[in-house]
Design a protein around this motif. Structure first.
Motif, mmCIF file in Angstrom:
data_model
loop_
_atom_site.group_PDB
_atom_site.id
_atom_site.type_symbol
_atom_site.label_atom_id
_atom_site.label_comp_id
_atom_site.label_asym_id
_atom_site.label_seq_id
_atom_site.Cartn_x
_atom_site.Cartn_y
_atom_site.Cartn_z
ATOM 1 N N ILE A 199 5.949 62.589 60.198
ATOM 2 C CA ILE A 199 5.946 63.680 61.178
ATOM 3 C C ILE A 199 7.352 63.913 61.710
ATOM 4 O O ILE A 199 7.789 65.062 61.886
ATOM 5 N N ALA A 200 8.102 62.824 61.946
ATOM 6 C CA ALA A 200 9.486 62.954 62.420
ATOM 7 C C ALA A 200 10.389 63.565 61.362
ATOM 8 O O ALA A 200 11.416 64.177 61.685
ATOM 9 N N ASN A 201 10.023 63.401 60.094
ATOM 10 C CA ASN A 201 10.833 63.953 58.995
ATOM 11 C C ASN A 201 10.746 65.473 58.902
ATOM 12 O O ASN A 201 11.638 66.123 58.348
ATOM 13 N N ARG A 202 9.657 66.044 59.393
ATOM 14 C CA ARG A 202 9.372 67.453 59.118
ATOM 15 C C ARG A 202 10.470 68.411 59.561
ATOM 16 O O ARG A 202 10.902 69.261 58.761
ATOM 17 N N PRO A 203 10.978 68.359 60.822
ATOM 18 C CA PRO A 203 12.028 69.322 61.188
ATOM 19 C C PRO A 203 13.312 69.137 60.388
ATOM 20 O O PRO A 203 13.992 70.116 60.069
ATOM 21 N N TRP A 204 13.652 67.892 60.040
ATOM 22 C CA TRP A 204 14.815 67.653 59.181
ATOM 23 C C TRP A 204 14.620 68.312 57.823
ATOM 24 O O TRP A 204 15.514 68.984 57.299
ATOM 25 N N SER A 205 13.445 68.103 57.252
ATOM 26 C CA SER A 205 13.162 68.635 55.916
ATOM 27 C C SER A 205 13.111 70.155 55.915
ATOM 28 O O SER A 205 13.626 70.804 54.997
#
Length: 456
Positions: free
Chosen positions: A98-104
């Motif tokens: 979930i934390a990866n999503r905005p980065w991705s």
């Protein structure tokens, strides 16, 4: 001389501001606590009904049986603790996804707009190296779009590096020392996949691409007032040399910036596959910018035959992309080697609609719509086909990145839309500002007359 309108400038700046706000919101809402994720997973299990609960019960029973067989000396309490540890790891894994999503989402949008500019740069070099006679009237349009290569490339590289430094290895797992310490395959690639060498390679690529763009544009502007063709010949020579440099660096860039999100997987076709996507996307944007400028009373000598040729390239590279997509998929799927086929299994299971949907958008639709020669001359028809192509290739980049970073926790919401708005605004502002720096039609190009009177 072209002057960017206040309306377009305001629109692009508004996109940037709204995009930044949305991206910020995406980052702020992506850090969920362990308890929040645990509650979310429990609600999902309850929502999906007893099937999942029953499956989880069988899975737990199997796990306990294996534990008892291998560790008969363990107490029952220790077995429960082992199950608790597995549950904790699963929740932490989902929390990280979930934390990866905005980065991705940010990385996907940044790379998508960058690859448009890089695809145009390669197409521009091909026109010079082949001494093409139809395209000189579009050179300044191409030069305007390629102005995004330097800032766009630096942004992509900065996001990649930042995700492994100030982030928590949100995009590339090989940047995580803990993962590398327990993964022999990534350890074997550590001499190549390490943050320092990754950053240096990226800077070399961007420097080479940007230097070519700088000197090629310098020579074409100098040719406008030259008494001979010496500057055109210089542009021809550096374009031929650049294409050799580009073939190598584009392939390595594709491995580094995209394929290494799945460091256990590789494909020898991947560099060509990415190139096909960036080429068709870049040519589509050339057509868009040319049509926009014509609608504003510029580029009078660009006729429907030029648009027709751009549409032919859109058609041709769509077929080429589909050929590479099928070749890569069919060979790996048929061979069924576990470490290779897992790439497609993940995408078919969790991204089925997007994975096969982009095949319709990037191949079936362009094939059916752009096959007819007469339709390629109709501006609104080319524009409609181009929109579908760009949407399809954004999804292509999305499907290449997201399964490795967010797994089945993907969605299309504020982080994704805001990232597109941010980089679309930046792209428009840089490209149309660059178009104001020189006349929109080159002068004294030896093929200019042929281009002016080009008719297909």
């Amino acid at each position: 001389m072209y002057t960017i309108s206040n309306k377009l400038k305001t629109f692009s700046i508004a996109l940037i501001i709204l995009g930044l706000l949305g991206v910020g919101y995406g980052f702020m809402t992506s850090h969920k606590s362990f308890e929040d994720v645990e509650t979310m997973l429990a609600e999902e299990t309850s929502h999906h009904g007893g099937g999942h609960a029953e499956e989880a019960t069988h899975e737990t029973a199997s796990h306990d049986a294996a534990a008892n067989e291998n560790h008969a000396q363990e107490t029952h309490g220790e077995g429960v603790e082992s199950h608790s540890d597995a549950h904790k790891k699963h929740v932490e894994h989902v929390q990280h996804q979930i934390a990866n999503r905005p980065w991705s989402a940010l990385y996907v949008a940044a790379f998508f707009f960058f690859m448009i500019a890089l695809g145009v740069l390669a197409f521009y070099a091909i026109q010079f190296a082949s001494q093409s006679g139809w395209s000189p009237v579009l050179f300044r349009v191409m030069e305007g779009i390629t102005a995004y290569v330097l800032p766009g490339g630096l942004i992509v590289l900065a996001i990649a590096v930042a995700s492994g430094t100030i982030g928590h290895y949100n995009i590339f797992i090989w940047m995580d020392p803990d993962v590398v310490a327990h993964d022999k395959l990534i350890q074997a690639k550590a001499s190549w996949l390490n943050l320092g060498w990754f950053a240096v390679r990226g800077l070399i690529f961007i420097a080479g691409w940007s230097l070519y763009r700088h000197f090629a544009r310098k020579f074409t502007i100098a040719q406008d007032t030259s008494d001979d063709n010496s500057n055109f010949k210089k542009a021809f020579r550096i374009s031929a040399a650049f294409l050799v440099f580009f073939i190598y660096t584009e392939s390595i860039m594709s491995w580094d910036w995209i394929m290494s999100v799945d460091p256990h997987w590789f494909s020898t076709l991947f560099g060509w596959y990415v190139f096909a996507g960036m080429a068709v996307s870049g040519i589509t944007v050339i057509a868009f910018v040319a049509l926009y400028l014509k609608s504003r009373g510029h580029l009078e000598i660009v006729n429907d035959s030029h648009i027709h040729d751009l549409a032919k390239y859109m058609f041709g590279f769509s077929i080429f992309w589909a050929y590479l997509w099928f070749s890569q998929f069919m060979l790996i799927w048929y061979a069924n080697i576990p470490e290779e086929v897992t790439y497609f299994v993940t995408r078919i299971q969790d991204y089925n609609g997007l994975f096969f949907g982009m095949l319709v958008l990037n191949f079936v639709f362009p094939f059916l719509v752009l096959m007819n020669s007469d339709y390629k001359r109709i501006p609104w028809f080319v524009f409609m086909a181009g929109i579908i192509i760009l949407v399809g290739h954004y999804i292509d980049v999305y499907v290449m990145i997201m399964p490795a970073t967010v797994g089945d926790r993907w969605a299309f919401g504020i982080p994704e839309i805001s990232s597109i708005m941010l980089f679309a605004g930046l792209f428009l502002f840089i490209v149309f500002t660059a178009l104001t720096k020189a006349p929109l039609i080159v002068k004294r190009n030896p093929f200019l007359k042929e281009s002016e009177h080009f008719h297909y």
